[in-house]
Design a protein around this motif. Sequence first.
Motif, PDB file in Angstrom:
ATOM      1  N   TYR A  95      -4.616  21.398 -27.273  1.00  0.00           N
ATOM      2  CA  TYR A  95      -5.281  21.711 -28.533  1.00  0.00           C
ATOM      3  C   TYR A  95      -4.315  22.119 -29.632  1.00  0.00           C
ATOM      4  O   TYR A  95      -4.742  22.545 -30.695  1.00  0.00           O
ATOM      5  N   GLU A 117     -16.669  20.245 -31.429  1.00  0.00           N
ATOM      6  CA  GLU A 117     -15.818  19.941 -30.263  1.00  0.00           C
ATOM      7  C   GLU A 117     -15.769  21.124 -29.291  1.00  0.00           C
ATOM      8  O   GLU A 117     -15.764  20.953 -28.081  1.00  0.00           O
ATOM      9  N   MET A 118     -15.730  22.325 -29.844  1.00  0.00           N
ATOM     10  CA  MET A 118     -15.692  23.518 -28.993  1.00  0.00           C
ATOM     11  C   MET A 118     -17.031  23.721 -28.293  1.00  0.00           C
ATOM     12  O   MET A 118     -17.078  24.056 -27.111  1.00  0.00           O
ATOM     13  N   ALA A 120     -19.045  21.431 -27.438  1.00  0.00           N
ATOM     14  CA  ALA A 120     -19.145  20.420 -26.375  1.00  0.00           C
ATOM     15  C   ALA A 120     -18.380  20.855 -25.131  1.00  0.00           C
ATOM     16  O   ALA A 120     -18.835  20.636 -24.010  1.00  0.00           O
ATOM     17  N   ARG A 121     -17.206  21.495 -25.314  1.00  0.00           N
ATOM     18  CA  ARG A 121     -16.400  21.967 -24.172  1.00  0.00           C
ATOM     19  C   ARG A 121     -17.023  23.188 -23.519  1.00  0.00           C
ATOM     20  O   ARG A 121     -16.982  23.345 -22.307  1.00  0.00           O
ATOM     21  N   SER A 169      -7.660  27.435 -28.853  1.00  0.00           N
ATOM     22  CA  SER A 169      -8.110  26.056 -29.088  1.00  0.00           C
ATOM     23  C   SER A 169      -7.417  25.468 -30.314  1.00  0.00           C
ATOM     24  O   SER A 169      -7.944  24.548 -30.930  1.00  0.00           O
TER      25      SER A 169
END
Length: 195
Positions: A95, A117-118, A120-121, A169
């Motif tokens: 990241y 994106e975070m 989703a993780r 991240s």
Amino acid sequence: MRLFSLTILLAAVTALAGCNFKSVPEPQVSARDAEWLAQVPKAEEDIRYARYLMDDETGETPGTIVVDTKQRFLYYVLPDRKMIRYGVTVGDEAYGWTGTSRVARKAEWPNWNPPAEMKARWPHVHPMQGGPANPLGARALYLYEGNKDTLYRIHGTNEPEKIGLAVSSGCIRMRNIDVIDLYNRVDLNAKVIVR
């Protein structure tokens, strides 16, 4: 064993003394800052990542922020060929981010809205109001390339024990007292170089 530990400690102190490091006083904080800072978990400070005034090694113009991701330091360039060095947490390899940007916005105890994106993780993350439990900590500097938000920030942390590591991240995390100090010094549109 005690003598060996004492010898190593004395060697480290002697080495630091020869580096022209000078500690930087704590910034003044508001009553709200003091109350909320007291609620953030405490971590034993590693003196390698403490805030120091030192000779400028960057060659950049005063007011510039330079982040050395490999060494885990952020430098704020001052006039008279000086700089302040702060310990930071940086993005892990997956990241990490490098480039040149500018400080387009500054916020005290900012709200946090994790990017898609975070989410989703880590589906368990959710937006949070500013405060001591918020992962952005006491202050945030929002980094833009031109007029586009990079989604990267220089911000405080509610995990001060991770200063000096590569576990974020992509954002640059600082101890809350250090990000308050930097926030007080940095102007909007200040140049930020992440190496």
